[in-house]
Structures are given as structure tokens and as C-alpha cells.
Design a protein around this motif. Structure first.
Motif, short mmCIF file in Angstrom:
data_model
loop_
_atom_site.label_atom_id
_atom_site.label_comp_id
_atom_site.label_asym_id
_atom_site.label_seq_id
_atom_site.Cartn_x
_atom_site.Cartn_y
_atom_site.Cartn_z
N UNK A 1 12.93 -9.60 4.82
CA UNK A 1 12.33 -9.11 3.57
C UNK A 1 12.92 -9.82 2.36
N UNK A 2 14.20 -10.19 2.46
CA UNK A 2 14.84 -10.88 1.34
C UNK A 2 14.47 -12.37 1.34
N UNK B 1 7.74 -10.10 -3.71
CA UNK B 1 6.30 -9.83 -3.80
C UNK B 1 5.99 -8.35 -3.97
N UNK B 2 6.91 -7.50 -3.57
CA UNK B 2 6.64 -6.07 -3.54
C UNK B 2 7.10 -5.38 -4.81
N UNK B 3 6.39 -4.33 -5.22
CA UNK B 3 6.80 -3.61 -6.43
C UNK B 3 8.07 -2.82 -6.21
N UNK C 1 0.83 -1.20 0.00
CA UNK C 1 0.00 0.00 0.00
C UNK C 1 0.86 1.25 0.00
N UNK C 2 1.96 1.23 0.76
CA UNK C 2 2.88 2.37 0.76
C UNK C 2 3.40 2.63 -0.66
N UNK C 3 3.76 1.57 -1.35
CA UNK C 3 4.22 1.72 -2.73
C UNK C 3 3.12 2.28 -3.61
N UNK C 4 1.90 1.80 -3.43
CA UNK C 4 0.78 2.23 -4.28
C UNK C 4 0.48 3.72 -4.11
N UNK C 5 0.59 4.22 -2.86
CA UNK C 5 0.25 5.62 -2.62
C UNK C 5 1.48 6.52 -2.64
#
Length: 351
Positions: A223-224, A231-233, A180-184
Motif C-alpha cells: 500500500x505504501x 491514491x487513497x483519501x 469506495x470504503x472511504x466514500x461510504x
């Protein structure tokens, strides 16, 4: 520097490429409501004000940390910035207020209180103080809602702790929040908190000297190896405090383990740890030019951001001293670490 309305909130735009930007600073407001009465529960932090210039953060009846006007007074903060040649500060919460160990409804209430107080403090900065919010990370839906509220109100990004109880950053709910952070378009600053304790760590501030670097190291690995970055953009802009902890020093060990013991080490990651170095930033709070050289050699000069941990005693003063002492940096690299990289971290769409 200007701010322009865009999407759900305000996006920081640093217009002067030569600015010095400190991405790692904290604040403590001078007073807040009684959290037990406002949020429910017991044992909340409160501020014992000892004088005009001295106070103590209390947790229950235990002294947690002495603080002074640098933590709550914009004029004092701006004067220190001028002395150190800092043009812009990213101002984040102090992690003791995260409340991840409490029911989500209580964490939502405390986040709203401190996020609104943060805006009051930074509003007096003339555009030089960039507010980051906190969120109730134990409830991803509530965390997304609070982030959206804060972006609309004037925050530029979010600071999160490096774990929620036994859930690390590869937890499905936390990954959903990061997506969501990436999306916004909200940059994320990850700060260690709630370190392990015990007799071996209760001496010499050992929780801060060894626990914090280890906690950050573990969460980058999570995260790695947990598949979070897969999974994250790539649009996610995320920075880890304190030079990424011990991770940069032990990257070779992690890669070796991934290749030689892939049966237990690879987890859900598609690639070895070194493949993901261009997916995150680290700050420069390592204090020694030799350590900074290792950091730059490992991460690349384009992935290190000036940070100070202002105004706390384990922070760097004057801000940027380790960068100034680093004779191995070229002029372009020094300018990038002092501010150019932070501009990319802060600005949506800046790459």
C-alpha cells in the motif's frame, strides 16, 4: 453504544469513552448450507459437528480447525467478554471462508451466506457485537455491491484478506474498492490469509508464526510503495491485524532502502514508508509488553487498537493482558488503546 441510520447503512457510535473495544475477533456459524450445491464448485469448507460443544471446520476431507461454542454462541461469547472486561467486540469472518481463489459468482454467493449468518449471530449481542462483513474481493465491482448491501443490512465495516492471489493491496481494483470504503465510511480490517506453505513451513504452525507476520508486512509495504496511500483519501480507516506483522520492527530498514536504493525500492510512493504511519491502524495482538512498546513507539499510541484474535488458540486471553502489563503506558494512552482509538476507527467522521 448506539447505532444510527446514516447514508447506506448503520454507523457504530460508541458513546462511552471508557469502553473496552476488541477490534479483532472471529466467528463461525453453527452450520451453513451445502456450499457446493448452493454456490457451485467443489472442496468447500463444511462443519463436522462432533457434539453440542465441539465441531471441526473441514476443507474437503481435511481437518482445518477445531471450534467450539465461543465461535457460534452469543451467550458464551458475551460471558467471556464479561470475564475479560470487554464491552464491545468487532466480529469478523474467519478467513477460510473468503473464497478469493474461486470464480467471482461463487464468492458472491458464499459472502452473502456468511454475511447474513453473521447478522443472525451478532443480533443476539444486545449491541455489544459489531458485525463486519466479507466481500468477493477478486471482483471489485461485486465487492462494492456486497459491501453496500451489508451496510444497509446492519454491518458496520468489512474484513478483507491481505491479497488476492498475486494481487496485493496496491492492485488497481483493490485500491478502487478501498476508495469506495472511504466514500461510504466503512472501516476496513485487514487479516492475513492463504499463507505460503511447504516442508519448511508445515512444522510448528510455522505458517501462522512466521507466514502471517510476513504477509501483513508485505501488504503494508504494498500500500505504501505501490502508491496506494498516495491514491487513497485520508478518510479511509484501515487497520492491520497482529500488530502490523513484522512491519513495525523493520520500518527503519524500509526507510533506509527507500533512501539508499530508491531506484528499485521507491516504486510509486511519494514519500518514505515512515511518512505513512498516520494512514493506518494496527491491533495489539503482540503478547509481550516489549513488543507493544516497540509498536507504540513506532506507530504512536493513537494508532494501536486493542485486539485479541478471540476465540482462537493463538489469541490473547485474558483480552488486553499485554496492555495491562505495559507499565510504560500513561493512563490516557492505556484508555486510548483499550477503546478510544477503536471509537475513531469505527465511527465515520470521528477522525
Amino acid at each position: 453504544m448506539r447505532r444510527a441510520a446514516s447514508g447506506q447503512g448503520l454507523i457504530v457510535a460508541v458513546t462511552d469513552a471508557g469502553q473496552t473495544i476488541d477490534v479483532h475477533t472471529h466467528l463461525v456459524p453453527k452450520g451453513w448450507p451445502d456450499l457446493a450445491a448452493t454456490c457451485g464448485g467443489t472442496g468447500w469448507p463444511w462443519l463436522r459437528v462432533d457434539s453440542e460443544r465441539a465441531a471441526m471446520i473441514m476443507v474437503g476431507q481435511t481437518e482445518f480447525r477445531p471450534v467450539g461454542p465461543q465461535t457460534w454462541d452469543p451467550a458464551t461469547r458475551l460471558a467471556d467478554m464479561d470475564v475479560d472486561g470487554v464491552d464491545v467486540q468487532v466480529v469478523s469472518p474467519t478467513p477460510v471462508f473468503f473464497a478469493y481463489d474461486r470464480p467471482a459468482d461463487q464468492a458472491v454467493k458464499v459472502a452473502r451466506i456468511f454475511n447474513d449468518l453473521t447478522l443472525e449471530v451478532t443480533a443476539a449481542g444486545g449491541g455489544r457485537l459489531i458485525p463486519f462483513c466479507q466481500v468477493p474481493l477478486q471482483d471489485p465491482d461485486a465487492a462494492c455491491a456486497e459491501l453496500d448491501r451489508c451496510l444497509a443490512a446492519g454491518h458496520a465495516g468489512v474484513e478483507i484478506g491481505n491479497h488476492v492471489g498475486d494481487r496485493d493491496l496496491d492492485d488497481a481494483g483493490i485500491v478502487a474498492f478501498l476508495r469506495h470504503c472511504a466514500d461510504v465510511g466503512a472501516p476496513v480490517f485487514v487479516h492475513p490469509w492463504d499463507m505460503p506453505d511447504g516442508p519448511r513451513l508445515d512444522r510448528w504452525m510455522a505458517r501462522w508464526l512466521s507466514g502471517m507476520p510476513a504477509e501483513t508486512h508485505l501488504s503494508i509495504l504494498a500500500l505504501i510503495l505501490g502508491g496506494g496511500f498516495d491514491q487513497l483519501p485520508r478518510a479511509l480507516r484501515i487497520c492491520f491485524a497482529h500488530g502490523g506483522g513484522s512491519f513495525p520492527f523493520w520500518l527503519g530498514r524500509a526507510d533506509n532502502a527507500w533512501h539508499r536504493r530508491g531506484d528499485v525500492v521507491r516504486g510509486r510512493s511519494a514519500h518514505p514508508p515512515s511518512h505513512y504511519l498516520d494512514r493506518f491502524y494496527v491491533d495489539s495482538v503482540v503478547f509481550d509488553p516489549a513488543a507493544l512498546r516497540l509498536l507504540v513507539d513506532t506507530m504512536g499510541a493513537d494508532r494501536v487498537l486493542l485486539g485479541s484474535d478471540y476465540p482462537y488458540p493463538l489469541g490473547e486471553r485474558p483480552v488486553g493482558a499485554v496492555i495491562d502489563k505495559a507499565g510504560f503506558l500513561t493512563a490516557d494512552q492505556r484508555a486510548a488503546v483499550r477503546g478510544g482509538n477503536a471509537r475513531r476507527f469505527l465511527e465515520s467522521g470521528a477522525g
